[in-house]
Write a protein that holds these residues in place. Structure first.
Motif, PDB file in Angstrom:
ATOM      1  N   THR A 124      23.985  33.287  26.941  1.00  0.00           N
ATOM      2  CA  THR A 124      25.184  33.944  26.405  1.00  0.00           C
ATOM      3  C   THR A 124      26.472  33.162  26.623  1.00  0.00           C
ATOM      4  O   THR A 124      27.464  33.424  25.960  1.00  0.00           O
ATOM      5  N   GLY A 125      26.468  32.255  27.600  1.00  0.00           N
ATOM      6  CA  GLY A 125      27.685  31.518  27.935  1.00  0.00           C
ATOM      7  C   GLY A 125      28.591  32.264  28.905  1.00  0.00           C
ATOM      8  O   GLY A 125      29.631  31.752  29.309  1.00  0.00           O
ATOM      9  N   GLU A 126      28.209  33.484  29.304  1.00  0.00           N
ATOM     10  CA  GLU A 126      29.013  34.272  30.230  1.00  0.00           C
ATOM     11  C   GLU A 126      29.102  33.569  31.586  1.00  0.00           C
ATOM     12  O   GLU A 126      28.096  33.088  32.115  1.00  0.00           O
ATOM     13  N   ILE A 127      30.301  33.519  32.161  1.00  0.00           N
ATOM     14  CA  ILE A 127      30.490  32.970  33.496  1.00  0.00           C
ATOM     15  C   ILE A 127      30.061  34.042  34.495  1.00  0.00           C
ATOM     16  O   ILE A 127      30.578  35.158  34.479  1.00  0.00           O
ATOM     17  N   LEU A 128      29.120  33.697  35.348  1.00  0.00           N
ATOM     18  CA  LEU A 128      28.561  34.660  36.291  1.00  0.00           C
ATOM     19  C   LEU A 128      29.218  34.611  37.665  1.00  0.00           C
ATOM     20  O   LEU A 128      29.483  35.640  38.273  1.00  0.00           O
ATOM     21  N   MET A 129      29.451  33.414  38.159  1.00  0.00           N
ATOM     22  CA  MET A 129      29.996  33.280  39.508  1.00  0.00           C
ATOM     23  C   MET A 129      30.453  31.857  39.767  1.00  0.00           C
ATOM     24  O   MET A 129      30.161  30.949  38.985  1.00  0.00           O
ATOM     25  N   MET A 130      31.162  31.684  40.863  1.00  0.00           N
ATOM     26  CA  MET A 130      31.546  30.370  41.362  1.00  0.00           C
ATOM     27  C   MET A 130      31.165  30.331  42.827  1.00  0.00           C
ATOM     28  O   MET A 130      31.320  31.319  43.549  1.00  0.00           O
ATOM     29  N   ALA A 131      30.609  29.220  43.259  1.00  0.00           N
ATOM     30  CA  ALA A 131      30.264  29.028  44.667  1.00  0.00           C
ATOM     31  C   ALA A 131      30.462  27.552  44.992  1.00  0.00           C
ATOM     32  O   ALA A 131      30.830  26.759  44.123  1.00  0.00           O
ATOM     33  N   TRP A 132      30.205  27.201  46.223  1.00  0.00           N
ATOM     34  CA  TRP A 132      30.354  25.813  46.669  1.00  0.00           C
ATOM     35  C   TRP A 132      28.988  25.179  46.872  1.00  0.00           C
ATOM     36  O   TRP A 132      28.029  25.851  47.243  1.00  0.00           O
ATOM     37  N   MET A 133      28.927  23.874  46.657  1.00  0.00           N
ATOM     38  CA  MET A 133      27.712  23.110  46.915  1.00  0.00           C
ATOM     39  C   MET A 133      28.081  21.894  47.748  1.00  0.00           C
ATOM     40  O   MET A 133      29.172  21.337  47.607  1.00  0.00           O
ATOM     41  N   ASN A 134      27.162  21.497  48.621  1.00  0.00           N
ATOM     42  CA  ASN A 134      27.274  20.209  49.292  1.00  0.00           C
ATOM     43  C   ASN A 134      26.191  19.299  48.713  1.00  0.00           C
ATOM     44  O   ASN A 134      25.456  19.705  47.811  1.00  0.00           O
ATOM     45  N   ARG A 135      26.103  18.088  49.199  1.00  0.00           N
ATOM     46  CA  ARG A 135      25.124  17.141  48.650  1.00  0.00           C
ATOM     47  C   ARG A 135      23.700  17.686  48.731  1.00  0.00           C
ATOM     48  O   ARG A 135      22.929  17.587  47.791  1.00  0.00           O
ATOM     49  N   GLU A 136      23.355  18.276  49.882  1.00  0.00           N
ATOM     50  CA  GLU A 136      21.998  18.765  50.067  1.00  0.00           C
ATOM     51  C   GLU A 136      21.691  19.928  49.120  1.00  0.00           C
ATOM     52  O   GLU A 136      20.614  19.982  48.520  1.00  0.00           O
ATOM     53  N   SER A 137      22.629  20.858  48.981  1.00  0.00           N
ATOM     54  CA  SER A 137      22.360  22.011  48.113  1.00  0.00           C
ATOM     55  C   SER A 137      22.241  21.592  46.653  1.00  0.00           C
ATOM     56  O   SER A 137      21.375  22.110  45.933  1.00  0.00           O
ATOM     57  N   LEU A 138      23.050  20.636  46.227  1.00  0.00           N
ATOM     58  CA  LEU A 138      22.948  20.162  44.844  1.00  0.00           C
ATOM     59  C   LEU A 138      21.644  19.395  44.623  1.00  0.00           C
ATOM     60  O   LEU A 138      20.963  19.576  43.616  1.00  0.00           O
TER      61      LEU A 138
ATOM     62  N   ALA B 232      24.430  38.933  39.247  1.00  0.00           N
ATOM     63  CA  ALA B 232      24.819  37.723  39.961  1.00  0.00           C
ATOM     64  C   ALA B 232      25.729  38.025  41.150  1.00  0.00           C
ATOM     65  O   ALA B 232      25.790  37.257  42.097  1.00  0.00           O
ATOM     66  N   CYS B 233      26.441  39.141  41.099  1.00  0.00           N
ATOM     67  CA  CYS B 233      27.460  39.445  42.102  1.00  0.00           C
ATOM     68  C   CYS B 233      26.917  40.332  43.221  1.00  0.00           C
ATOM     69  O   CYS B 233      26.135  41.257  42.967  1.00  0.00           O
ATOM     70  N   HIS B 234      27.375  40.079  44.444  1.00  0.00           N
ATOM     71  CA  HIS B 234      26.937  40.884  45.592  1.00  0.00           C
ATOM     72  C   HIS B 234      27.446  42.322  45.516  1.00  0.00           C
ATOM     73  O   HIS B 234      26.998  43.177  46.272  1.00  0.00           O
ATOM     74  N   THR B 235      28.363  42.612  44.569  1.00  0.00           N
ATOM     75  CA  THR B 235      28.853  43.980  44.375  1.00  0.00           C
ATOM     76  C   THR B 235      27.915  44.785  43.473  1.00  0.00           C
ATOM     77  O   THR B 235      28.177  45.954  43.200  1.00  0.00           O
ATOM     78  N   GLY B 236      26.837  44.148  43.000  1.00  0.00           N
ATOM     79  CA  GLY B 236      25.874  44.822  42.138  1.00  0.00           C
ATOM     80  C   GLY B 236      26.225  44.745  40.660  1.00  0.00           C
ATOM     81  O   GLY B 236      25.640  45.452  39.845  1.00  0.00           O
ATOM     82  N   ARG B 237      27.141  43.860  40.326  1.00  0.00           N
ATOM     83  CA  ARG B 237      27.554  43.686  38.936  1.00  0.00           C
ATOM     84  C   ARG B 237      26.921  42.441  38.334  1.00  0.00           C
ATOM     85  O   ARG B 237      26.472  41.549  39.047  1.00  0.00           O
ATOM     86  N   ARG B 238      26.943  42.372  37.030  1.00  0.00           N
ATOM     87  CA  ARG B 238      26.411  41.218  36.295  1.00  0.00           C
ATOM     88  C   ARG B 238      27.135  39.943  36.701  1.00  0.00           C
ATOM     89  O   ARG B 238      26.529  38.917  36.930  1.00  0.00           O
ATOM     90  N   SER B 239      28.464  39.981  36.746  1.00  0.00           N
ATOM     91  CA  SER B 239      29.299  38.811  37.010  1.00  0.00           C
ATOM     92  C   SER B 239      30.261  39.100  38.153  1.00  0.00           C
ATOM     93  O   SER B 239      30.689  40.240  38.350  1.00  0.00           O
ATOM     94  N   CYS B 240      30.626  38.063  38.883  1.00  0.00           N
ATOM     95  CA  CYS B 240      31.641  38.192  39.931  1.00  0.00           C
ATOM     96  C   CYS B 240      33.034  38.366  39.326  1.00  0.00           C
ATOM     97  O   CYS B 240      33.958  38.789  40.012  1.00  0.00           O
ATOM     98  N   PHE B 241      33.182  38.056  38.059  1.00  0.00           N
ATOM     99  CA  PHE B 241      34.472  38.150  37.377  1.00  0.00           C
ATOM    100  C   PHE B 241      34.561  39.491  36.640  1.00  0.00           C
ATOM    101  O   PHE B 241      34.628  39.545  35.421  1.00  0.00           O
ATOM    102  N   TYR B 242      34.575  40.574  37.420  1.00  0.00           N
ATOM    103  CA  TYR B 242      34.541  41.922  36.860  1.00  0.00           C
ATOM    104  C   TYR B 242      35.906  42.609  36.850  1.00  0.00           C
ATOM    105  O   TYR B 242      36.036  43.733  36.410  1.00  0.00           O
ATOM    106  N   ARG B 243      36.946  41.927  37.339  1.00  0.00           N
ATOM    107  CA  ARG B 243      38.292  42.510  37.364  1.00  0.00           C
ATOM    108  C   ARG B 243      39.190  41.799  36.367  1.00  0.00           C
ATOM    109  O   ARG B 243      39.086  40.587  36.174  1.00  0.00           O
ATOM    110  N   THR B 244      40.086  42.566  35.759  1.00  0.00           N
ATOM    111  CA  THR B 244      41.050  42.006  34.817  1.00  0.00           C
ATOM    112  C   THR B 244      42.451  42.431  35.249  1.00  0.00           C
ATOM    113  O   THR B 244      42.625  43.494  35.856  1.00  0.00           O
TER     114      THR B 244
END
Length: 138
Positions: free
Chosen positions: A34-48, A103-115
């Motif tokens: 769908t192209g929907e943005i679900l979340m943002m997180a951080w990665m280090n070399r090992e996680s990537l 995707a979100c720990h709040t139980g929502r589809r996306s972490c970007f649920y506020r406007t």
């Protein structure tokens, strides 16, 4: 993932990334369909590297100071379909299949649920599943 093992094993592709001073890079998870943005997180070399090798999103938890395999507690894994690097080489985009639709720990589809409405942040997306039912009531 359609990457050859020679590419995944080589550190060269990791060296192309402009890591922050603390060795991290922001990673955006986007629904591959769908192209929907679900979340943002951080990665280090090992996680990537692990994400590329395993085909499932692995992030770096700054609060816990350890690797975080998305869905390890909730079951809401992200199957990685594509890994992209932006033009400035400082942001990763993961195109994913989001298991369980949350995707979100709040139980929502996306972490970007506020406007932003009238100077306040307003939740506009529904909770799909109560977080206590996902993670247990700690």
């Amino acid at each position: 993932m359609q990457e050859s093992s020679a590419t995944v094993d080589s550190p060269d592709w990791l060296n192309a990334i402009r890591w922050t001073e603390d060795g991290l890079v922001p990673a955006i998870a986007q629904d591959a369909e769908t192209g929907e943005i679900l979340m943002m997180a951080w990665m280090n070399r090992e996680s990537l590297r692990l994400t590329a090798e395993e085909g499932h999103a692995v992030y770096w938890s700054r609060s816990r100071g350890k690797l975080w395999r998305k869905g390890e507690t909730s079951g809401h894994q992200q199957v990685v379909k594509d890994i992209r690097l932006d033009c400035d080489e400082d942001v990763i985009l993961l195109k994913v299949e989001q298991k369980g639709g949350i995707a979100c720990h709040t139980g929502r589809r996306s972490c970007f649920y506020r406007t932003l409405k009238d100077g306040a942040w307003v939740a506009v997306d529904p909770v799909i599943k109560d977080p206590d039912a996902i993670y247990g009531n700690n």
